[in-house]
Design an enzyme around this catalytic site. Structure first.
Site, PDB file in Angstrom:
ATOM      1  N   CYS A   1       0.890  -1.146   0.011  1.00 31.03           N
ATOM      2  CA  CYS A   1       0.079   0.127   0.123  1.00 31.03           C
ATOM      3  C   CYS A   1       0.849   1.140   0.057  1.00 31.03           C
ATOM      4  CB  CYS A   1      -0.976   0.009   1.141  1.00 31.03           C
ATOM      5  SG  CYS A   1      -2.029   1.339   1.232  1.00 31.03           S
TER       6      CYS A   1
ATOM      7  N   CYS B   1      -0.663   4.131   2.192  1.00 31.32           N
ATOM      8  CA  CYS B   1      -0.390   3.806   3.462  1.00 31.32           C
ATOM      9  C   CYS B   1       1.130   4.089   4.084  1.00 31.32           C
ATOM     10  CB  CYS B   1      -0.751   2.481   4.022  1.00 31.32           C
ATOM     11  SG  CYS B   1      -2.534   1.823   3.385  1.00 31.32           S
ATOM     12  N   ASP B   2       2.042   3.582   3.426  1.00 32.32           N
ATOM     13  CA  ASP B   2       3.329   3.538   3.878  1.00 32.32           C
ATOM     14  C   ASP B   2       4.393   4.345   2.950  1.00 32.32           C
ATOM     15  OD1 ASP B   2       2.402   1.671   5.510  1.00 32.32           O
ATOM     16  OD2 ASP B   2       2.722   0.007   4.041  1.00 32.32           O
TER      17      ASP B   2
END
Length: 377
Positions: free
Chosen positions: A192, A195-196
């Site tokens: 992701c 997300c990261d």
């Protein structure tokens, strides 16, 4: 006890599961228009052998353990619906709490300016569900029966009868398996980018993305905000992404495509972050080292919908179809929230929001059913 009495007792005990088995059989209508996700019929023998040992009754049953499920549980419990939540036991090979339990720092969930560990966030969500009275079962749902009222939700040991159901089982990111893939998961390897991608270990360092569809193009372009260079590793010589996404990607000066290539190994220090990957050219067989601090899989997700047995309408990718702007599914009284019905955003915060929607939709449905049942001629 007579033989007839013994047989009668066994049939009564097996009844909840037999009902689910019957419901899984395709109707005449479904036979005329086969689903892209065909129903696998239950074995009556195994169903009776694995019949649940207890039956519970509730107004609302929630299936799932991520942000969508727990948000639905919190809202439903506060509305005094006394929900029962199946959180699963290593369902889809992931611990209760969903995909967030496989991540480290979560920095984009509001309310945590310093960030929070994924597992800690889900522990807090679970505690909040319990605080308001949710009953949580650490069991994995193996079957459902949406053809009867009340609905039946079944695990190996429990059958729950519910007036309404929220399906919030999520979707699992597809991962590649090669030497070092598990070792460096969450130490440079992720699925992701949103997300990261902003994590310090990726900033101003080269990053690689695996994939050739729109998701890969989106993630590669997104990661150019943080990485010094982004490599797209694709095992073919053409992308399957849309033309507009391909053009945007190929015109980005920070993106380089490694055609006809696949990652065969990830390497780095024993206890340190990812240092690079070995890439094999599938045409020539040549293997070379690619120095990167991050590797992102962008090869799709697998929605956790197989247990539904074809009883809800799914799209061509297996996601639950919901009525636009709501969480209503093809079965009245059954609602879907989170990544199990969202193939676009797939974020913890959007999952939580749809969990709230599902609880409110379920509450309104139960009020409607209650008022209808209370009417007299």
């Amino acid at each position: 006890m007579s033989l007839r009495s013994k047989l009668s007792a066994l049939l009564k005990k097996a009844c909840p599961f037999v009902g689910a088995a019957v419901a899984s059989e395709p109707s005449a209508a479904s036979a005329a228009a086969p689903s892209p996700h065909p129903v696998k019929p239950f074995s009556t023998t195994s169903a009776m052998a694995d019949a649940p040992t207890k039956t519970l009754r509730t107004r609302l049953c929630i299936i799932g353990s991520g942000p969508a499920a727990h948000t639905a549980a919190i809202y439903a419990a506060r509305a005094e619906l006394k929900p029962i939540l199946f959180e699963g036991w290593m369902a889809n090979d992931i611990a209760a709490g969903g995909q967030l339990t496989t991540t480290t720092d979560v920095e984009n969930f509001p309310g945590f300016p310093e960030g929070i560990m994924g597992y800690e966030l889900m522990d807090r969500c679970r505690a909040q569900s319990l605080r308001f009275g949710t009953e949580i079962l650490s069991e994995t749902v193996t079957a459902v029966d949406f053809a009867v009222r009340p609905f039946r939700v079944i695990s190996s040991s429990t059958s729950v009868e519910a007036d309404a159901v929220v399906v919030a089982t999520g979707a699992v990111a597809r991962r590649l398996h090669f030497t070092g893939a598990d070792v460096f998961w969450n130490r440079g390897i992720s699925a992701c980018a949103v997300c990261d991608g902003a994590a310090p270990i990726f900033r101003n360092h080269p990053i690689a993305v695996v994939g050739g569809g729109d998701s890969a193009m989106e993630e590669a372009n997104f990661l150019t905000k943080y990485g010094s260079r982004v490599y797209i590793v694709h095992r073919r010589d053409t992308f399957r992404a849309s033309k507009i996404m391909q053009a945007r990607t190929l015109e980005n000066p920070k993106i380089e495509v490694l055609w006809n290539s696949e990652v065969v190994e990830a390497f780095g220090e024993a206890d340190g972050p990812l240092a690079g990957v070995k890439v094999r050219n599938v045409v020539t067989g040549e293997v070379s080292d690619l120095t990167v601090s991050g590797l992102f899989f962008a090869i799709g997700h697998e929605p956790a919908t197989k247990f539904l047995g074809g009883q809800l309408d799914l799209d061509s990718d297996g996601y639950v179809v919901t009525k636009p702007g709501t969480t209503h599914t093809s079965v009245k009284g059954v609602f879907a929230a989170g990544d199990v019905q969202d193939k676009k955003y797939r974020q913890a915060i959007t999952a939580a929001g749809s969990g709230c929607m599902a609880a409110l939709d379920a509450e309104h449905y139960l009020q409607e059913v209650g008022s209808q049942e209370g009417k007299t001629d």
